[in-house]
Motif scaffolding. Structure first.
Motif, PDB file in Angstrom:
ATOM      1  N   UNK A 176       0.918  -1.185   0.189  1.00  0.00           N
ATOM      2  CA  UNK A 176       0.215  -0.116  -0.063  1.00  0.00           C
ATOM      3  C   UNK A 176       0.706   1.269  -0.084  1.00  0.00           C
ATOM      4  N   UNK A 177       0.307   2.376  -0.392  1.00  0.00           N
ATOM      5  CA  UNK A 177       0.963   3.628  -0.383  1.00  0.00           C
ATOM      6  C   UNK A 177       0.054   4.739  -0.113  1.00  0.00           C
ATOM      7  N   UNK A 178       0.889   5.890   0.361  1.00  0.00           N
ATOM      8  CA  UNK A 178      -0.036   7.030   0.951  1.00  0.00           C
ATOM      9  C   UNK A 178      -0.374   8.111  -0.082  1.00  0.00           C
ATOM     10  N   UNK A 179       0.220   8.010  -0.971  1.00  0.00           N
ATOM     11  CA  UNK A 179       0.210   9.158  -2.226  1.00  0.00           C
ATOM     12  C   UNK A 179       0.898  10.467  -1.739  1.00  0.00           C
ATOM     13  N   UNK A 180       2.035  10.295  -1.007  1.00  0.00           N
ATOM     14  CA  UNK A 180       2.913  11.411  -0.678  1.00  0.00           C
ATOM     15  C   UNK A 180       4.046  10.965  -1.294  1.00  0.00           C
ATOM     16  N   UNK A 181       4.292  11.743  -2.488  1.00  0.00           N
ATOM     17  CA  UNK A 181       5.395  11.207  -3.422  1.00  0.00           C
ATOM     18  C   UNK A 181       6.672  11.738  -2.547  1.00  0.00           C
ATOM     19  N   UNK A 182       7.610  10.976  -2.513  1.00  0.00           N
ATOM     20  CA  UNK A 182       8.986  11.344  -1.832  1.00  0.00           C
ATOM     21  C   UNK A 182       9.789  12.230  -2.776  1.00  0.00           C
ATOM     22  N   UNK A 183       9.868  11.878  -3.832  1.00  0.00           N
ATOM     23  CA  UNK A 183      10.763  12.629  -4.776  1.00  0.00           C
ATOM     24  C   UNK A 183      10.423  12.438  -6.249  1.00  0.00           C
ATOM     25  N   UNK A 184      11.092  12.935  -7.217  1.00  0.00           N
ATOM     26  CA  UNK A 184      10.994  12.565  -8.575  1.00  0.00           C
ATOM     27  C   UNK A 184      12.376  12.428  -8.967  1.00  0.00           C
ATOM     28  N   UNK A 185      12.656  11.376 -10.129  1.00  0.00           N
ATOM     29  CA  UNK A 185      14.105  11.338 -10.617  1.00  0.00           C
ATOM     30  C   UNK A 185      13.975  11.000 -11.937  1.00  0.00           C
ATOM     31  N   UNK A 186      15.194  10.517 -12.372  1.00  0.00           N
ATOM     32  CA  UNK A 186      15.144  10.357 -13.954  1.00  0.00           C
ATOM     33  C   UNK A 186      14.793   8.727 -14.354  1.00  0.00           C
TER      34      UNK A 186
ATOM     35  N   UNK B  63       7.467  10.159 -10.688  1.00  0.00           N
ATOM     36  CA  UNK B  63       7.418  10.390  -9.143  1.00  0.00           C
ATOM     37  C   UNK B  63       7.636   8.927  -8.441  1.00  0.00           C
ATOM     38  N   UNK B  64       8.142   9.131  -7.308  1.00  0.00           N
ATOM     39  CA  UNK B  64       8.677   7.841  -6.593  1.00  0.00           C
ATOM     40  C   UNK B  64       8.086   7.763  -5.204  1.00  0.00           C
ATOM     41  N   UNK B  65       7.412   6.762  -5.089  1.00  0.00           N
ATOM     42  CA  UNK B  65       7.174   6.404  -3.446  1.00  0.00           C
ATOM     43  C   UNK B  65       7.412   5.069  -3.132  1.00  0.00           C
ATOM     44  N   UNK B  66       8.139   4.593  -2.039  1.00  0.00           N
ATOM     45  CA  UNK B  66       8.217   3.398  -1.575  1.00  0.00           C
ATOM     46  C   UNK B  66       6.956   3.018  -0.707  1.00  0.00           C
TER      47      UNK B  66
ATOM     48  N   UNK C 267       0.727   9.194  -8.908  1.00  0.00           N
ATOM     49  CA  UNK C 267       1.040   8.652  -7.542  1.00  0.00           C
ATOM     50  C   UNK C 267       0.755   9.668  -6.623  1.00  0.00           C
ATOM     51  N   UNK C 268       0.271  10.846  -6.783  1.00  0.00           N
ATOM     52  CA  UNK C 268       0.144  11.988  -5.752  1.00  0.00           C
ATOM     53  C   UNK C 268      -1.375  11.693  -5.187  1.00  0.00           C
ATOM     54  N   UNK C 269      -1.585  11.815  -3.881  1.00  0.00           N
ATOM     55  CA  UNK C 269      -2.902  11.809  -3.305  1.00  0.00           C
ATOM     56  C   UNK C 269      -3.303  13.174  -3.379  1.00  0.00           C
ATOM     57  N   UNK C 270      -4.416  13.661  -4.136  1.00  0.00           N
ATOM     58  CA  UNK C 270      -4.852  15.009  -4.320  1.00  0.00           C
ATOM     59  C   UNK C 270      -6.460  15.000  -4.093  1.00  0.00           C
ATOM     60  N   UNK C 271      -6.679  16.152  -3.611  1.00  0.00           N
ATOM     61  CA  UNK C 271      -8.395  16.488  -3.296  1.00  0.00           C
ATOM     62  C   UNK C 271      -8.817  17.181  -4.841  1.00  0.00           C
ATOM     63  N   UNK C 272      -9.853  16.787  -5.163  1.00  0.00           N
ATOM     64  CA  UNK C 272     -10.545  17.226  -6.253  1.00  0.00           C
ATOM     65  C   UNK C 272     -11.151  18.418  -6.046  1.00  0.00           C
ATOM     66  N   UNK C 273     -10.943  19.213  -6.913  1.00  0.00           N
ATOM     67  CA  UNK C 273     -11.710  20.805  -6.734  1.00  0.00           C
ATOM     68  C   UNK C 273     -12.980  20.645  -7.459  1.00  0.00           C
ATOM     69  N   UNK C 274     -12.992  20.785  -8.793  1.00  0.00           N
ATOM     70  CA  UNK C 274     -14.455  20.595  -9.542  1.00  0.00           C
ATOM     71  C   UNK C 274     -14.388  19.455 -10.526  1.00  0.00           C
TER      72      UNK C 274
END
Length: 203
Positions: free
Chosen positions: A1-11, A83-86, A143-150
């Motif tokens: 499982x993941x939290x959607x809090x991206x730790x970094x981005x990399x090549x 985007x990377x998340x362990x 991979x980013x946990x985001x809140x939907x606007x409209x």
């Protein structure tokens, strides 16, 4: 499982590219490399991948036909940012929302608005996707946990804070980019249960 809090981005480095198969590698941060073992899970652009090899601070992954079809990983070129998340470990903060790393499909970035000190991203939407999205609900995008606007008939948006733009690939996002979409699992389960009950005459 993941939290959607991206730790970094990399090549991303493409190690192999064959028919319906690709092998990727990425550099790991010290935190990501800590006690990492073969068979562990790391999300790249929100896609849960299995670590197949670890060597000199790099992790390697094999990606096969269904993942290449359903996600944007098949469209990436050597050197593109991801985007990377362990995977979350017991005791980690759940700063976003629980995510599986099972991407449903991609959505296309169709507009970027930049009012003072803000960034609003608009994505195209089809009816099958729209049924799982609602204003102030959760969504996973690359991979980013985001809140939907409209949510409109054919599009939806998210509002990004400066930290998200700094830590993730969204800081370099361009119109026309395909972005991985993961629905909130609880929302999806509720919607599909209600639809099934309605079809069976139970509602």
């Amino acid at each position: 499982m993941f939290t959607g809090i991206v730790q970094n981005y990399t090549a991303l480095k493409i190690e192999q590219s064959r028919d319906q198969f690709k092998s990727f590698s990425i550099d790991l941060t010290d935190r990501q490399a800590d006690q990492l073992q073969i068979g562990a899970s790391i999300a790249l652009n929100g896609v849960c991948l299995t670590v197949t090899r670890i060597d000199a601070g790099r992790a390697y992954f094999d990606v096969i036909m269904e993942t290449l079809r359903a996600t944007n990983l098949g469209q990436l070129a050597d050197g593109d940012w991801v985007n990377v998340e362990r995977a979350a470990r017991l005791g980690d903060d759940i700063g976003g929302h629980l995510m599986s790393g099972h991407v449903a499909s991609t959505v296309t970035l169709i507009d970027i608005e930049r009012p003072a000190n803000n960034c609003i991203l608009w994505f195209a939407l089809d009816p099958g996707q729209r049924r799982y999205l609602f204003s102030k609900g959760y969504v996973g995008l690359n991979g980013c946990s985001l809140t939907i606007g409209e949510v409109q008939a054919d599009r939806f948006n998210v509002y990004l804070i400066p930290e998200t733009l700094t830590v993730t690939t969204f800081g370099q996002a361009q119109v026309g980019t395909a972005v991985n979409l993961e629905f909130d699992a609880h929302t999806q389960a509720i919607v599909e249960t209600l639809e099934r009950m309605k079809a069976e005459g139970a509602l």
